[in-house]
Design an enzyme around this catalytic site. Structure first.
Site, short mmCIF file in Angstrom:
data_model
loop_
_atom_site.label_atom_id
_atom_site.label_comp_id
_atom_site.label_asym_id
_atom_site.label_seq_id
_atom_site.Cartn_x
_atom_site.Cartn_y
_atom_site.Cartn_z
N ASP A 382 0.83 -1.22 0.00
CA ASP A 382 0.00 0.00 0.00
C ASP A 382 0.86 1.26 0.00
O ASP A 382 0.47 2.29 -0.57
CB ASP A 382 -1.04 0.01 1.14
CG ASP A 382 -0.44 -0.13 2.53
OD1 ASP A 382 0.79 -0.27 2.65
OD2 ASP A 382 -1.23 -0.11 3.50
N GLU A 387 2.91 5.93 -3.13
CA GLU A 387 3.91 6.80 -3.77
C GLU A 387 3.69 6.87 -5.28
O GLU A 387 3.77 7.92 -5.89
CB GLU A 387 5.33 6.30 -3.47
CG GLU A 387 5.68 6.21 -1.98
CD GLU A 387 5.37 7.46 -1.19
OE1 GLU A 387 5.35 8.56 -1.78
OE2 GLU A 387 5.12 7.34 0.02
N GLU A 410 -3.12 13.49 -0.80
CA GLU A 410 -2.71 12.43 0.11
C GLU A 410 -3.77 11.33 0.20
O GLU A 410 -3.46 10.14 0.21
CB GLU A 410 -2.47 13.01 1.51
CG GLU A 410 -1.03 13.40 1.77
CD GLU A 410 -0.08 12.22 1.60
OE1 GLU A 410 -0.31 11.17 2.22
OE2 GLU A 410 0.87 12.34 0.82
N GLU A 421 -3.61 -2.93 -2.80
CA GLU A 421 -3.37 -3.97 -1.79
C GLU A 421 -4.55 -4.94 -1.73
O GLU A 421 -4.38 -6.16 -1.64
CB GLU A 421 -3.16 -3.33 -0.41
CG GLU A 421 -2.87 -4.34 0.69
CD GLU A 421 -2.83 -3.68 2.06
OE1 GLU A 421 -1.89 -2.91 2.31
OE2 GLU A 421 -3.76 -3.92 2.85
N GLU A 436 0.49 -0.81 7.41
CA GLU A 436 0.50 -1.85 8.44
C GLU A 436 1.56 -2.88 8.04
O GLU A 436 1.80 -3.11 6.87
CB GLU A 436 -0.90 -2.50 8.56
CG GLU A 436 -1.27 -3.47 7.45
CD GLU A 436 -1.68 -2.79 6.15
OE1 GLU A 436 -1.74 -1.55 6.10
OE2 GLU A 436 -1.92 -3.52 5.18
N ASP A 468 3.16 20.48 8.16
CA ASP A 468 2.80 19.42 7.21
C ASP A 468 2.09 19.99 5.98
O ASP A 468 1.06 19.47 5.54
CB ASP A 468 1.91 18.39 7.96
CG ASP A 468 1.54 17.19 7.11
OD1 ASP A 468 2.34 16.80 6.25
OD2 ASP A 468 0.43 16.66 7.32
N HIS A 473 -1.17 15.35 5.63
CA HIS A 473 -1.25 13.98 6.14
C HIS A 473 -2.23 13.87 7.31
O HIS A 473 -2.38 12.82 7.90
CB HIS A 473 0.13 13.48 6.60
CG HIS A 473 1.12 13.32 5.49
ND1 HIS A 473 1.98 14.33 5.12
CD2 HIS A 473 1.38 12.29 4.66
CE1 HIS A 473 2.74 13.91 4.12
NE2 HIS A 473 2.39 12.68 3.82
ZN LIG Z 1 2.01 10.85 0.31
#
Ligand SMILES: [Zn+2]
Length: 517
Positions: A382, A387, A410, A421, A436, A468, A473
């Site tokens: 994931d 990315e 994001e 995934e 995870e 940030d 995020h």
């Molecule tokens: Zn990112």
């Protein structure tokens, strides 16, 4: 003609049935209060000419139409979407406050999607210079009828003084001076400054140079997009857009993967040319700080890939998962690689020492080994999908990596990372967690319950911060949770709004991919 008469008949019928008193005249324009008299007249003329009801919404900042909606006849018979759109704009230029659409709009892409709808996109130029961020998109239905135009067109640039008072080299110096205030970088390089018009809408348009300064060294990791006033030399904007997954924690992995490689001299290299035409290529920074670094090679096709140093096998993870990411985008969304045209997918592993992160540089993916307490950051599908999706977003919606658009950027990466995934390793719980397996029992974010990753899940919990990049995020949790609820159903923790039934993973992928592209 027949269809128009029929449609008018249906409206009459439905009004009669429900006792409504609305107008039955399809050719009456819906003129918004913020329209100028000229725009109102132009919209009325357009409605009369097409026999359809047209409406529009004015852009808050630019006072030009942001969203125009109606229906033309088939405009695409024997004509390109570009030619059809420019002709439409020429005829209706008073509505758009344009003077010369033919010379002001340059086509950037055109495509027909799976629903047979055609989308054409233009960027605005004035006297040949790009108007940064100003675009116009026209959407045609499967019958070739123009239905919607979305735009953030900047009017009134004709008389602008377009002769710079400083040179490109001077603009670059100004940008480097600003960079020194935020970074120790000695190795940053700049792109060639582009002379353009900066018109964010909240201030007067300015002639400006746009350039990006980038440093891929770990201890001075930087990527800043600069906008320098070409008259005064002032820094108008400095936007950091290095995209990374911030993390720390526990664990690691050891599986046997099958993947594609290529002959390289007497040995082999991690180059997969069976998928993206530019190749899926995997490099190692060998714990140094340069990307892409050295191509990962082996003397055997079936052994000895990346077996030395910290977290051996990270290159196999990155290479294998990049292939999976490519495959899911291709199979589920008919997308050919990062840019949709099969461009190269480049990954670098073993970046820096104990570097517990992964990021998209604007050109490639980069993964650190993590610490003794974590897995390699290339070891989570994931995260690899996350990315890679930054690359997809960059070549599509190109959402600015700041504030709300950055949080959306994001969230798109988290959503597609988990969609990928879910295709490869389906799991009812893990597929809603991000990262995870990298950190033992911990994870980076949880889309089902954003609070578990210290994120908000509802706009009422929106976090305003200058950290940030404006909380990209952090506030991504709000969109992540919406994506979870629409897919699986459930009750939103804050609003208590119930979604009785989800639309499922297939539709989730289609909806968000369509929105991003
Ligand atoms: Zn990112």
């Amino acid at each position: 003609m027949k269809r128009i008469v029929l449609a008018a008949g249906l409206v009459l019928l439905s009004n009669a049935a429900c006792g409504g008193t609305g107008s039955s005249d399809q050719s009456t324009a819906a003129i918004p209060p913020e329209a100028t008299a000229e725009q109102g007249a132009a919209l009325q003329k357009l409605s009369a000419a097409t026999g359809e009801r047209w409406s529009f919404r004015q852009h808050d900042l630019f006072a030009t139409p942001a969203h125009v909606e109606g229906r033309t006849a088939n405009l695409l018979a024997g004509r390109t979407p570009k030619a059809a759109t420019l002709a439409f704009l020429e005829t209706n230029k008073a509505l758009f406050k344009m003077t010369a659409p033919q010379s002001e709009l340059q086509e950037t892409r055109s495509r027909t999607d799976a629903l047979a709808m055609t989308h054409v996109r233009f960027e605005q130029r004035t006297h040949g210079l790009r108007v940064l961020g100003a675009e116009l998109m026209a959407h045609y239905d499967a019958d070739g009828a123009l239905r919607v135009i979305d735009a953030n067109y900047v009017a009134g640039l004709e008389g602008m003084d377009l002769s710079p008072a400083i040179t490109a080299a001077q603009a670059e110096e100004k940008a480097f001076a600003e960079l020194r205030a935020r970074s120790q970088s000695k190795t940053a390089v700049a792109t060639a400054p582009e002379l353009a018009v900066y018109a964010p809408g909240d201030r007067a348009p300015a002639l400006a140079y746009r350039l990006t300064i980038e440093d891929t060294n770990l201890d001075s990791l930087t990527r800043v997009e600069y906008t320098i006033d070409a008259k005064s030399g002032m820094v108008l904007e400095a936007l950091s857009n290095l995209q990374e997954l911030a993390a720390q924690g526990l664990s690691s992995t050891g599986k046997t993967f099958s993947f594609e490689a290529s002959q390289q001299g007497a040995g082999y290299a991690l180059i997969d040319t069976t998928r993206a035409t530019g190749g899926i290529r995997t490099y190692s920074a060998n714990n140094g700080q340069n990307a892409p670094g050295a191509l990962v090679t082996s003397t055997s096709l079936t052994a000895n890939w990346d077996r030395t140093g910290a977290k051996p096998g990270s290159a196999v993870d990155a290479h294998y998962y990049a292939g999976k990411v490519y495959d899911v985008y291709k199979a589920k969304l008919a997308r050919n690689g990062l840019n949709g045209q099969g461009g190269a997918m480049i990954s670098t592993v073993h970046y820096g020492q104990n570097f517990a992160n992964a990021f998209w540089t604007g050109q490639q993916m980069v993964y650190g080994d993590g610490t003794a307490a974590t897995a390699s950051f290339a070891a989570a599908l994931d995260v690899v999908g996350h990315e890679f999706t930054h690359g997809v977003t960059q070549s599509e919606s190109n959402l600015t990596y700041q504030n709300q658009s950055g949080a959306l950027n994001e969230a798109l990466s988290d959503i597609f990372g988990n969609i990928i995934e879910h295709e490869v390793f389906p799991d009812a719980t893990k597929n809603w967690q991000v990262g995870e397996g990298l950190l033992g029992a911990q994870f980076l974010r949880d889309m089902q319950d954003p609070a578990k990753g210290r994120q908000p899940g509802h706009m009422a919990e929106f976090v305003r911060t200058s950290q940030d990049n404006g909380g990209v995020h952090i506030n991504s949790g709000i969109v992540n949770n919406a994506a979870f609820l629409m897919t699986m159903g459930g009750t939103q923790a804050r609003s208590k709004i119930q979604v009785p039934r989800g639309i499922g993973w297939e539709s989730l992928a289609k909806v968000f991919y369509r929105a991003n592209t």
